[in-house]
Design a protein around this motif. Sequence first.
Motif, PDB file in Angstrom:
ATOM      1  N   PRO A 115      24.553 -34.111   4.005  1.00 20.64           N
ATOM      2  CA  PRO A 115      24.423 -32.803   4.643  1.00 20.64           C
ATOM      3  C   PRO A 115      23.019 -32.227   4.538  1.00 20.64           C
ATOM      4  N   ARG A 116      22.226 -32.767   3.657  1.00 23.66           N
ATOM      5  CA  ARG A 116      20.816 -32.395   3.546  1.00 23.66           C
ATOM      6  C   ARG A 116      19.965 -33.628   3.817  1.00 23.66           C
ATOM      7  N   ASP A 117      18.694 -33.399   4.153  1.00 24.16           N
ATOM      8  CA  ASP A 117      17.829 -34.539   4.461  1.00 24.16           C
ATOM      9  C   ASP A 117      16.981 -34.948   3.266  1.00 24.16           C
ATOM     10  N   PHE A 118      17.455 -34.633   2.060  1.00 26.76           N
ATOM     11  CA  PHE A 118      16.727 -35.040   0.865  1.00 26.76           C
ATOM     12  C   PHE A 118      17.701 -35.218  -0.293  1.00 26.76           C
ATOM     13  N   ILE A 119      17.256 -35.979  -1.289  1.00 29.55           N
ATOM     14  CA  ILE A 119      17.967 -36.140  -2.554  1.00 29.55           C
ATOM     15  C   ILE A 119      17.249 -35.289  -3.595  1.00 29.55           C
ATOM     16  N   THR A 120      17.997 -34.637  -4.466  1.00 26.19           N
ATOM     17  CA  THR A 120      17.385 -33.920  -5.579  1.00 26.19           C
ATOM     18  C   THR A 120      17.337 -34.834  -6.792  1.00 26.19           C
ATOM     19  N   PHE A 121      16.144 -34.999  -7.347  1.00 23.15           N
ATOM     20  CA  PHE A 121      15.988 -35.772  -8.577  1.00 23.15           C
ATOM     21  C   PHE A 121      15.793 -34.806  -9.745  1.00 23.15           C
ATOM     22  N   GLU A 122      16.716 -34.854 -10.693  1.00 23.27           N
ATOM     23  CA  GLU A 122      16.628 -34.038 -11.898  1.00 23.27           C
ATOM     24  C   GLU A 122      15.769 -34.776 -12.925  1.00 23.27           C
ATOM     25  N   TYR A 123      14.884 -34.036 -13.583  1.00 23.91           N
ATOM     26  CA  TYR A 123      13.917 -34.678 -14.474  1.00 23.91           C
ATOM     27  C   TYR A 123      13.698 -33.785 -15.696  1.00 23.91           C
ATOM     28  N   VAL A 124      14.272 -34.185 -16.838  1.00 25.50           N
ATOM     29  CA  VAL A 124      14.102 -33.431 -18.081  1.00 25.50           C
ATOM     30  C   VAL A 124      12.714 -33.713 -18.642  1.00 25.50           C
ATOM     31  N   MET A 125      11.967 -32.658 -18.929  1.00 22.52           N
ATOM     32  CA  MET A 125      10.590 -32.795 -19.405  1.00 22.52           C
ATOM     33  C   MET A 125      10.568 -32.959 -20.926  1.00 22.52           C
ATOM     34  N   LEU A 126      10.171 -34.146 -21.372  1.00 28.18           N
ATOM     35  CA  LEU A 126      10.160 -34.503 -22.791  1.00 28.18           C
ATOM     36  C   LEU A 126       8.723 -34.712 -23.255  1.00 28.18           C
ATOM     37  N   ASP A 127       8.310 -33.946 -24.217  1.00 34.13           N
ATOM     38  CA  ASP A 127       6.927 -33.949 -24.679  1.00 34.13           C
ATOM     39  C   ASP A 127       6.488 -35.335 -25.151  1.00 34.13           C
ATOM     40  N   GLY A 128       5.433 -35.846 -24.510  1.00 37.45           N
ATOM     41  CA  GLY A 128       4.869 -37.126 -24.915  1.00 37.45           C
ATOM     42  C   GLY A 128       5.688 -38.336 -24.542  1.00 37.45           C
ATOM     43  N   VAL A 129       6.777 -38.128 -23.807  1.00 33.64           N
ATOM     44  CA  VAL A 129       7.671 -39.238 -23.457  1.00 33.64           C
ATOM     45  C   VAL A 129       7.584 -39.564 -21.967  1.00 33.64           C
ATOM     46  N   ASN A 130       7.794 -38.544 -21.131  1.00 38.27           N
ATOM     47  CA  ASN A 130       7.829 -38.788 -19.684  1.00 38.27           C
ATOM     48  C   ASN A 130       7.061 -37.733 -18.899  1.00 38.27           C
ATOM     49  N   ASP A 131       6.097 -37.068 -19.556  1.00 37.89           N
ATOM     50  CA  ASP A 131       5.482 -35.887 -18.952  1.00 37.89           C
ATOM     51  C   ASP A 131       3.982 -35.992 -18.704  1.00 37.89           C
ATOM     52  N   THR A 132       3.441 -37.197 -18.670  1.00 37.67           N
ATOM     53  CA  THR A 132       1.999 -37.335 -18.465  1.00 37.67           C
ATOM     54  C   THR A 132       1.639 -37.262 -16.977  1.00 37.67           C
ATOM     55  N   ASP A 133       0.335 -37.084 -16.711  1.00 37.48           N
ATOM     56  CA  ASP A 133      -0.123 -37.100 -15.323  1.00 37.48           C
ATOM     57  C   ASP A 133       0.212 -38.434 -14.657  1.00 37.48           C
ATOM     58  N   ALA A 134       0.105 -39.503 -15.418  1.00 36.99           N
ATOM     59  CA  ALA A 134       0.409 -40.823 -14.859  1.00 36.99           C
ATOM     60  C   ALA A 134       1.873 -40.907 -14.436  1.00 36.99           C
ATOM     61  N   HIS A 135       2.763 -40.335 -15.229  1.00 38.08           N
ATOM     62  CA  HIS A 135       4.188 -40.318 -14.862  1.00 38.08           C
ATOM     63  C   HIS A 135       4.398 -39.528 -13.571  1.00 38.08           C
ATOM     64  N   ALA A 136       3.710 -38.400 -13.452  1.00 39.79           N
ATOM     65  CA  ALA A 136       3.845 -37.600 -12.234  1.00 39.79           C
ATOM     66  C   ALA A 136       3.375 -38.388 -11.013  1.00 39.79           C
ATOM     67  N   ARG A 137       2.281 -39.114 -11.173  1.00 40.19           N
ATOM     68  CA  ARG A 137       1.783 -39.907 -10.032  1.00 40.19           C
ATOM     69  C   ARG A 137       2.752 -41.032  -9.672  1.00 40.19           C
ATOM     70  N   GLU A 138       3.433 -41.576 -10.680  1.00 40.98           N
ATOM     71  CA  GLU A 138       4.458 -42.580 -10.387  1.00 40.98           C
ATOM     72  C   GLU A 138       5.613 -41.971  -9.590  1.00 40.98           C
ATOM     73  N   LEU A 139       5.965 -40.723  -9.900  1.00 40.89           N
ATOM     74  CA  LEU A 139       7.024 -40.054  -9.141  1.00 40.89           C
ATOM     75  C   LEU A 139       6.614 -39.861  -7.684  1.00 40.89           C
ATOM     76  N   VAL A 140       5.336 -39.617  -7.449  1.00 41.88           N
ATOM     77  CA  VAL A 140       4.852 -39.514  -6.075  1.00 41.88           C
ATOM     78  C   VAL A 140       5.142 -40.817  -5.334  1.00 41.88           C
ATOM     79  N   GLY A 141       4.972 -41.932  -6.019  1.00 37.83           N
ATOM     80  CA  GLY A 141       5.280 -43.228  -5.408  1.00 37.83           C
ATOM     81  C   GLY A 141       6.750 -43.359  -5.082  1.00 37.83           C
ATOM     82  N   ILE A 142       7.612 -42.858  -5.965  1.00 41.06           N
ATOM     83  CA  ILE A 142       9.053 -42.891  -5.702  1.00 41.06           C
ATOM     84  C   ILE A 142       9.380 -42.079  -4.464  1.00 41.06           C
ATOM     85  N   ALA A 143       8.715 -40.941  -4.321  1.00 43.10           N
ATOM     86  CA  ALA A 143       8.986 -40.064  -3.174  1.00 43.10           C
ATOM     87  C   ALA A 143       8.604 -40.717  -1.849  1.00 43.10           C
ATOM     88  N   ARG A 144       7.776 -41.721  -1.886  1.00 43.95           N
ATOM     89  CA  ARG A 144       7.432 -42.435  -0.654  1.00 43.95           C
ATOM     90  C   ARG A 144       8.569 -43.353  -0.214  1.00 43.95           C
TER      91      ARG A 144
END
Length: 199
Positions: free
Chosen positions: A97-126
């Motif tokens: 019913p929507r044209d997008f999926i929502t990805f939930e992402y818990v922000m964990l200090d030093g685990v999954n929250d670096t700039d590099a991780h964010a750039r990887e998510l940009v790749g997923i969005a492609r």
Amino acid sequence: MTAPPDATRMDRWLARWKDARRYFVFNAFDTELPDTAAAQRRVKEWIDRLRDECPVALAVSLHAPNDALRDRLVPINRRHPLAELMAACQRYLEKAPRDFITFEYVMLDGVNDTDAHARELVGIARRVRCKFNLIPFNPFPNASFRRSPPERIRSFAEILRAAGLTATVRKTRSGCGMRPATLRRSLHTPAMFFAAQPF
């Protein structure tokens, strides 16, 4: 008195909803039902069935941008790696019913929250049209994770937004947010749930 014409249709929808909820809510989060393992093996198939029979706005607990990290945080990823999950999400959008999926992402200090991780998510969005819901971790006694600092979350979100993506940050209040049991289920069991919005 004759039932309204839509009554049968609604009954069918509710039956499908119960069936879907059973697999995607209960089985997706813990060993509360005896056939959890079977449901885990069929995550991809159930996404496809949900798409065909009871399309709703889908949200997926992602928590990591690559298989190596997601294998640690979300063990079901070892059976259904990101490539398989993204392909299922892409198919789901054909009837969602929507044209997008929502990805939930818990922000964990030093685990999954670096700039590099964010750039990887940009790749997923492609690979699949999506938005990101960033959730500050709600700490609790003896937790093995810490909440990412506010400035780190802002920086992370800005990288996503600079790439043209929608990234929201869930507001946290005392006593609110992810509770310990919810976090354990979300991070250490099959990571999928959907919003109850069928229209």
